[in-house]
Design a protein around this motif. Structure first.
Motif, PDB file in Angstrom:
ATOM      1  N   CYS A   3       0.869  -1.261  -0.134  1.00 30.23           N
ATOM      2  CA  CYS A   3       0.017  -0.119   0.059  1.00 30.23           C
ATOM      3  C   CYS A   3       0.795   1.454  -0.191  1.00 30.23           C
ATOM      4  CB  CYS A   3      -0.986   0.164   1.224  1.00 30.23           C
ATOM      5  SG  CYS A   3      -2.026  -1.305   1.379  1.00 30.23           S
ATOM      6  N   ILE A  44     -11.297  -5.357  -4.998  1.00 32.18           N
ATOM      7  CA  ILE A  44     -10.737  -4.145  -5.339  1.00 32.18           C
ATOM      8  C   ILE A  44      -9.068  -4.127  -5.458  1.00 32.18           C
ATOM      9  CG2 ILE A  44     -10.754  -1.650  -5.246  1.00 32.18           C
ATOM     10  CD1 ILE A  44     -13.268  -1.656  -3.979  1.00 32.18           C
ATOM     11  N   TYR A  47      -5.502  -3.070   0.917  1.00 26.49           N
ATOM     12  CA  TYR A  47      -5.467  -1.930   1.407  1.00 26.49           C
ATOM     13  C   TYR A  47      -5.145  -2.150   2.925  1.00 26.49           C
ATOM     14  CZ  TYR A  47      -9.488  -4.477   3.407  1.00 26.49           C
ATOM     15  OH  TYR A  47     -10.498  -5.844   3.868  1.00 26.49           O
ATOM     16  N   ARG A 157      -6.831   3.042   1.221  1.00 27.60           N
ATOM     17  CA  ARG A 157      -6.364   2.194  -0.318  1.00 27.60           C
ATOM     18  C   ARG A 157      -5.184   3.369  -0.832  1.00 27.60           C
ATOM     19  NH1 ARG A 157      -9.400  -1.922  -1.621  1.00 27.60           N
ATOM     20  NH2 ARG A 157     -11.547  -2.121  -0.376  1.00 27.60           N
ATOM     21  N   ALA A 158      -4.672   2.762  -1.890  1.00 24.40           N
ATOM     22  CA  ALA A 158      -3.809   3.690  -2.544  1.00 24.40           C
ATOM     23  C   ALA A 158      -4.707   4.559  -3.385  1.00 24.40           C
ATOM     24  CB  ALA A 158      -2.729   2.822  -3.490  1.00 24.40           C
ATOM     25  N   PRO A 159      -4.357   5.944  -3.208  1.00 20.69           N
ATOM     26  CA  PRO A 159      -4.935   6.972  -4.075  1.00 20.69           C
ATOM     27  C   PRO A 159      -5.042   6.673  -5.654  1.00 20.69           C
ATOM     28  CG  PRO A 159      -3.232   8.009  -3.111  1.00 20.69           C
ATOM     29  CD  PRO A 159      -3.196   6.648  -2.577  1.00 20.69           C
ATOM     30  N   LYS A 160      -6.026   6.954  -6.199  1.00 14.08           N
ATOM     31  CA  LYS A 160      -6.211   6.821  -7.712  1.00 14.08           C
ATOM     32  C   LYS A 160      -5.554   8.116  -8.260  1.00 14.08           C
ATOM     33  CE  LYS A 160     -10.661   4.421  -7.709  1.00 14.08           C
ATOM     34  NZ  LYS A 160     -12.081   4.204  -8.174  1.00 14.08           N
ATOM     35  N   GLU A 161      -5.508   8.996  -7.701  1.00 11.48           N
ATOM     36  CA  GLU A 161      -4.574  10.386  -8.342  1.00 11.48           C
ATOM     37  C   GLU A 161      -4.131  11.079  -6.882  1.00 11.48           C
ATOM     38  OE1 GLU A 161      -7.189  12.907 -10.417  1.00 11.48           O
ATOM     39  OE2 GLU A 161      -8.729  12.737  -9.001  1.00 11.48           O
ATOM     40  N   ARG A 163      -4.390  13.786  -5.339  1.00 14.56           N
ATOM     41  CA  ARG A 163      -4.912  15.111  -5.357  1.00 14.56           C
ATOM     42  C   ARG A 163      -5.775  14.944  -3.938  1.00 14.56           C
ATOM     43  NH1 ARG A 163      -7.250  17.941  -9.480  1.00 14.56           N
ATOM     44  NH2 ARG A 163      -7.176  16.206 -10.985  1.00 14.56           N
ATOM     45  N   GLY A 190      -6.966  11.599  -2.933  1.00  8.34           N
ATOM     46  CA  GLY A 190      -7.347  10.853  -4.208  1.00  8.34           C
ATOM     47  C   GLY A 190      -9.130  10.278  -3.978  1.00  8.34           C
ATOM     48  N   THR A 192     -10.081   8.129  -1.861  1.00 14.48           N
ATOM     49  CA  THR A 192     -10.210   6.742  -1.351  1.00 14.48           C
ATOM     50  C   THR A 192      -9.822   6.657  -0.210  1.00 14.48           C
ATOM     51  OG1 THR A 192      -8.035   6.627  -2.490  1.00 14.48           O
ATOM     52  CG2 THR A 192      -9.892   5.957  -3.902  1.00 14.48           C
ATOM     53  N   SER A 193      -8.816   7.564   0.296  1.00 13.11           N
ATOM     54  CA  SER A 193      -8.366   7.482   1.753  1.00 13.11           C
ATOM     55  C   SER A 193      -8.621   8.690   2.525  1.00 13.11           C
ATOM     56  CB  SER A 193      -6.629   7.376   1.472  1.00 13.11           C
ATOM     57  OG  SER A 193      -6.228   6.213   1.203  1.00 13.11           O
TER      58      SER A 193
END
Length: 286
Positions: A3, A44, A47, A157-161, A163, A190, A192-193
């Motif tokens: 992660c 998914i 995480y 989770r690892a962010p998709k971007e 930002r 992102g 997600t986190s």
């Protein structure tokens, strides 16, 4: 390693940190200040699971033992539409007040760590720790009943971007005692986190819903700046995309994006200018 990034990038960051501070490598973090961290995988992907199930279970068991009653199941942290009122006179003994404060403190610690969904409920309860009445005890039991039956660990989770994405809201004149509003926000990386959250009564009385939302926006903007600056130090400015801040009040959003102040909004000019400057500098987008 699953992660936090590529091993080569982690090694590079460690080497950079060792130039400034002493670093002791003891492996993957598992427990810290009562919070357990475990690597999990679902459909998914990988995480980090952050949870305080033992701490919450212990708190619930102690409460049921002290009160000699079983906590009922509740699907929400607080009953919908409930606004706790202040008592004119104390209805409880000093012993009961101490017990009330004890369990408020227990839950408050968990809220600061892993319970963003309970932030508003515990904020309301902390306003009545000097004189808790029957409705306050009922609200505390409601919150603990929710935790007993519906507590779920947080997932990172690892962010998709890269930002910062934040959402804010202001509850206008919600307190019947002093008519002060409540500011609340959540900040994610992102989307997600979830990294920070807050529900806090405003220090002054807002004269309109626009002013209440603008106060909430300002507090949220300050947190977005903090998280953005931290990420810039870690990954560099070139990899960090402009932040997004979401709100649901058209008047406050329009005011923050337009350099115009009328007589009706002159009293919120300072907060307006603060957020307006950030938008103009493209530090985030509303």
């Amino acid at each position: 390693a699953y992660c936090c990034g590529l091993p080569s990038e982690v090694a590079k960051m460690l080497a950079h940190l060792k130039k400034s501070v002493e670093v002791l490598e003891i492996g993957r973090m598992q427990d810290h200040l009562g919070v357990s961290y475990n690597i999990r995988q679902d459909d998914i992907g990988w995480y980090y699971e952050c949870e305080m199930s033992k701490y919450i279970k212990k708190t619930v068991v102690e409460y049921e033992h002290d009160m000699k009653k079983k906590l009922s199941e509740h699907p929400t942290p607080a009953a919908p539409g409930t606004i706790l009122s202040k008592l004119d006179e104390k209805e409880e003994t000093a012993d009961r007040v101490d017990q009330f404060r004890k369990y408020i403190g227990r839950v408050l610690y968990a809220v600061l760590k892993v319970l963003p969904d309970c932030a508003n409920a515990i904020r309301d309860l902390t306003c009545h720790m000097t004189a808790p009445g029957k409705e306050h005890w009922k609200a505390l039991e409601h919150l603990l009943g929710y935790l007993k039956h519906h507590y779920r660990p947080m997932k990172f989770r690892a962010p998709k971007e890269m930002r910062v994405i934040a959402m804010f809201d202001g509850d206008w004149a919600t307190d019947k005692n002093d008519r002060k509003s409540v500011s609340s926000y959540i900040t994610t990386i992102g989307g997600t986190s979830l990294v920070t959250w807050q529900s806090k009564k405003q220090q002054t009385v807002a004269l309109s819903s626009c002013e209440s939302e603008t106060m909430a926006m300002t507090v949220c903007a300050q947190d977005v700046l903090f998280v953005s600056n931290l990420l810039q130090e870690l990954i560099g400015h070139e990899l960090l995309k402009p932040s997004y801040v979401y709100g649901d009040n058209v008047a406050s959003l329009f005011l923050a994006q337009n350099d115009s102040v009328s007589q009706r909004t002159k009293h919120i000019d300072i907060r307006h200018c603060f957020v307006y400057d950030l938008v103009e500098d493209k530090q985030f987008e509303l």
